[in-house]
Write a protein that holds these residues in place. Structure first.
Motif, short mmCIF file in Angstrom:
data_model
loop_
_atom_site.label_atom_id
_atom_site.label_comp_id
_atom_site.label_asym_id
_atom_site.label_seq_id
_atom_site.Cartn_x
_atom_site.Cartn_y
_atom_site.Cartn_z
N ALA A 415 57.53 70.52 23.23
CA ALA A 415 57.41 71.98 23.31
C ALA A 415 55.93 72.39 23.22
O ALA A 415 55.48 73.29 23.94
N LEU A 416 55.18 71.71 22.36
CA LEU A 416 53.75 72.03 22.24
C LEU A 416 53.00 71.68 23.53
O LEU A 416 52.16 72.45 24.00
N ALA A 417 53.33 70.51 24.11
CA ALA A 417 52.66 70.10 25.36
C ALA A 417 52.91 71.13 26.46
O ALA A 417 52.04 71.38 27.30
N LYS A 418 54.09 71.73 26.44
CA LYS A 418 54.42 72.71 27.49
C LYS A 418 53.68 74.03 27.30
O LYS A 418 53.68 74.87 28.19
N CYS A 419 53.08 74.24 26.12
CA CYS A 419 52.27 75.45 25.90
C CYS A 419 50.84 75.27 26.38
O CYS A 419 50.08 76.24 26.47
N ARG A 420 50.45 74.04 26.66
CA ARG A 420 49.03 73.79 26.93
C ARG A 420 48.48 74.54 28.14
O ARG A 420 47.36 75.05 28.08
N PRO A 421 49.20 74.62 29.27
CA PRO A 421 48.62 75.36 30.40
C PRO A 421 48.24 76.79 30.01
O PRO A 421 47.13 77.25 30.34
N MET A 422 49.11 77.48 29.29
CA MET A 422 48.79 78.87 28.92
C MET A 422 47.68 78.91 27.88
O MET A 422 46.78 79.75 27.95
N LEU A 423 47.72 77.99 26.92
CA LEU A 423 46.67 77.98 25.89
C LEU A 423 45.31 77.73 26.52
O LEU A 423 44.33 78.37 26.18
N ARG A 424 45.29 76.77 27.45
CA ARG A 424 44.01 76.47 28.10
C ARG A 424 43.49 77.66 28.88
O ARG A 424 42.30 77.95 28.86
N SER A 425 44.38 78.34 29.59
CA SER A 425 43.88 79.45 30.38
C SER A 425 43.48 80.61 29.47
O SER A 425 42.56 81.35 29.78
N LEU A 426 44.17 80.77 28.33
CA LEU A 426 43.77 81.82 27.40
C LEU A 426 42.41 81.50 26.77
O LEU A 426 41.59 82.38 26.55
N ARG A 427 42.20 80.21 26.50
CA ARG A 427 40.92 79.83 25.88
C ARG A 427 39.79 79.80 26.89
O ARG A 427 38.64 79.93 26.53
N GLY A 428 40.17 79.54 28.16
CA GLY A 428 39.13 79.44 29.17
C GLY A 428 38.35 78.15 29.07
O GLY A 428 37.20 78.08 29.47
N ASP A 429 38.97 77.14 28.52
CA ASP A 429 38.28 75.85 28.47
C ASP A 429 39.28 74.74 28.70
O ASP A 429 40.46 74.98 28.90
N ALA A 430 38.79 73.52 28.71
CA ALA A 430 39.65 72.40 29.04
C ALA A 430 40.39 71.85 27.82
O ALA A 430 41.24 71.01 27.94
N GLU A 431 40.01 72.33 26.65
CA GLU A 431 40.63 71.78 25.43
C GLU A 431 41.83 72.63 25.02
O GLU A 431 41.80 73.84 25.09
N ALA A 432 42.90 71.97 24.60
CA ALA A 432 44.03 72.74 24.04
C ALA A 432 44.80 71.85 23.08
O ALA A 432 44.87 70.68 23.26
#
Ligand SMILES: C=C(O[C@@H]1C=C(C(=O)O)C=C[C@H]1O)C(=O)O
Length: 432
Positions: A415-432
């Motif tokens: 479930a956490l891995a599936k949040c990464r695309p949105m987290l990355r785009s919210l952060r604007g960086d490659a890390e999530a």
């Protein structure tokens, strides 16, 4: 059951006549470079698709018949449309974007929206569509007047504040409870999900989020309408020329972001009994329901591995010949929710979900996409997504399918891995 509530936009009376004009843009258009700050909707994949501004007409529906009510309202509108389309490709002419709610009981309305203007690219051909209601739409001097350049991407300002609905232990306990219910025979598969509230240091920009998602996940269907935004890998219902296509995903595992995956490893994933059973429930749910609307159903002989940055899924493609007069939204309504996002049997799974998940799913895991005047279109499942809840706040939601053999710790990680695309785009960086 409550009657469906249909709320047409008050500015568009029931006799509204849409006047639609699509013109070719002769120069090449980099669509992702022209997602304006005021974007009202978008549908992007492999650098193509549609970017919308404004709202010419919309309908909002709730209740168990929300799909049929929205569909009838759009059909009625389309029957009066006058369309002048010099491009005549799939996404030109009269188009409605749509986002539905997961549950019939949801308070969040489902929406079909005809934008004031659309910038489109299809098979390398660029075009502009403008829509007026009861008046000739005005063509701008240049398409750039309506679709200026995308906002400049700035480096991440400061970290996001994140708060999940549950602690890891609590979420794993919920997964265990669902697994226990499955083991006791209450259902065979249940898809449970977790929400994470996010506060951002800067005001949220849907335009920026869309361009980041579309650049980082070009093979997904990147979508935005109203409060939902995301990058879905799962196509629920795509129709064209009397045929329907659906890509079913179920069975997942975290994977490296890049680099070739070991072939033996991938074979083991494809052969894993737990993953295969989770996958089979989802495919069966689509095939069984398609039988009401289509004939000559074909399914991938074996599931294949769909690779995304950070995640892999077992995938099966389903295609069939549609019965006469069946629209893409009819198919989406019939297939939703498939066992990829609810479970098996559907009613029991939805009962367990409603009991174990503390909040209404809203638009999460529900159809999102577009449709043309003939009813052809594409409806993805709104996954890898966020609800935009305020100027600086969003709520992410993601989950996974549970069967008797599921392990709470790996389900939580999934479930956490599936949040990464949105987290990355919210952060604007490659890390999530
Ligand atoms: C439920 C989600 O994804 C769904 C569940 C999957 C699974 O259980 O393996 C895989 C893809 C999607 O069908 C989600 O992304 O939130």
């Amino acid at each position: 059951m409550s009657a469906p509530l249909t709320l047409p936009d008050p500015s568009a009376p029931a006799t509204a006549t849409p006047l639609v004009r699509t013109v070719r843009i002769e120069e090449p258009v980099d669509l992702l470079g022209h997602v304006p700050a005021g974007v009202s909707g978008a549908w992007l994949r492999h650098g193509q698709g549609l970017v919308a501004v404004g709202r010419a007409w919309s309908v909002r529906t709730t209740g168990p018949d929300r799909f049929a009510a929205a569909s009838a309202a759009f059909r009625d509108l389309a029957s009066r449309a006058r369309v002048d389309d010099e491009v005549r490709v799939r996404t030109s002419g009269l188009i409605a974007l749509g986002s539905f709610s997961y549950a019939g009981a949801s308070e969040r309305p489902s929406t079909l929206l005809v934008p004031r203007a659309l910038l489109g690219v299809h098979d390398g051909e660029a075009f502009l569509t403008v829509v007026g209601i009861d008046e000739e739409p005005e063509l701008p001097a240049s398409w750039r007047d309506l679709f200026p350049s995308s906002p400049v991407d700035l480096p991440a300002a400061s970290p996001l504040e994140l708060e999940a609905d549950h602690t890891p232990d609590e979420y794993q306990a919920l997964v265990q409870q669902a697994v226990d219910e499955i083991r006791s025979g209450a259902a065979e598969k249940v898809v449970l999900s977790e929400r994470t509230s996010v506060r951002t240091p800067e005001p949220l920009s849907p335009a920026l989020l869309l361009t980041r998602l579309a650049r980082a996940y070009p093979s997904t269907w990147v979508y935005h309408l109203e409060d939902v935004i995301g990058a879905s890998p799962e196509m629920l219902a795509q129709t064209e020329d009397g045929r329907v296509f659906s890509r079913v995903l179920a069975g997942s595992r975290p994977a490296a972001d890049d680099g070739e995956l070991d072939e033996a490893d991938r074979r083991a994933f494809r052969a894993d009994r737990k993953e295969r059973s989770e996958h089979a429930y989802a495919v069966d749910s689509v095939v069984e329901r398609l039988e009401d609307l289509a004939a000559e159903i074909e399914v991938s002989a074996e599931p294949f591995v769909l690779r995304l940055p950070g995640l892999e899924h077992l995938a099966s493609d389903v295609s069939a010949r549609l019965h006469e007069g069946v629209t893409s939204l009819d198919v989406a309504a019939r297939l939703h929710p498939s066992a990829a996002v609810s479970g098996t049997p559907r009613e029991q799974a939805d009962e367990i979900i409603a009991r174990l998940e503390p909040h209404d799913r809203g638009g999460y895991a529900a159809p999102v996409g577009w449709m043309d005047a003939s009813g052809d279109g594409q409806w993805a499942i709104a996954l890898r997504m966020a609800h935009l809840t305020g100027d600086r706040s969003a709520v992410l939601q993601a989950g996974g399918g549970l069967v008797a053999a599921s392990d709470p710790v790996s389900e939580h990680a999934e479930a956490l891995a599936k949040c990464r695309p949105m987290l990355r785009s919210l952060r604007g960086d490659a890390e999530a």
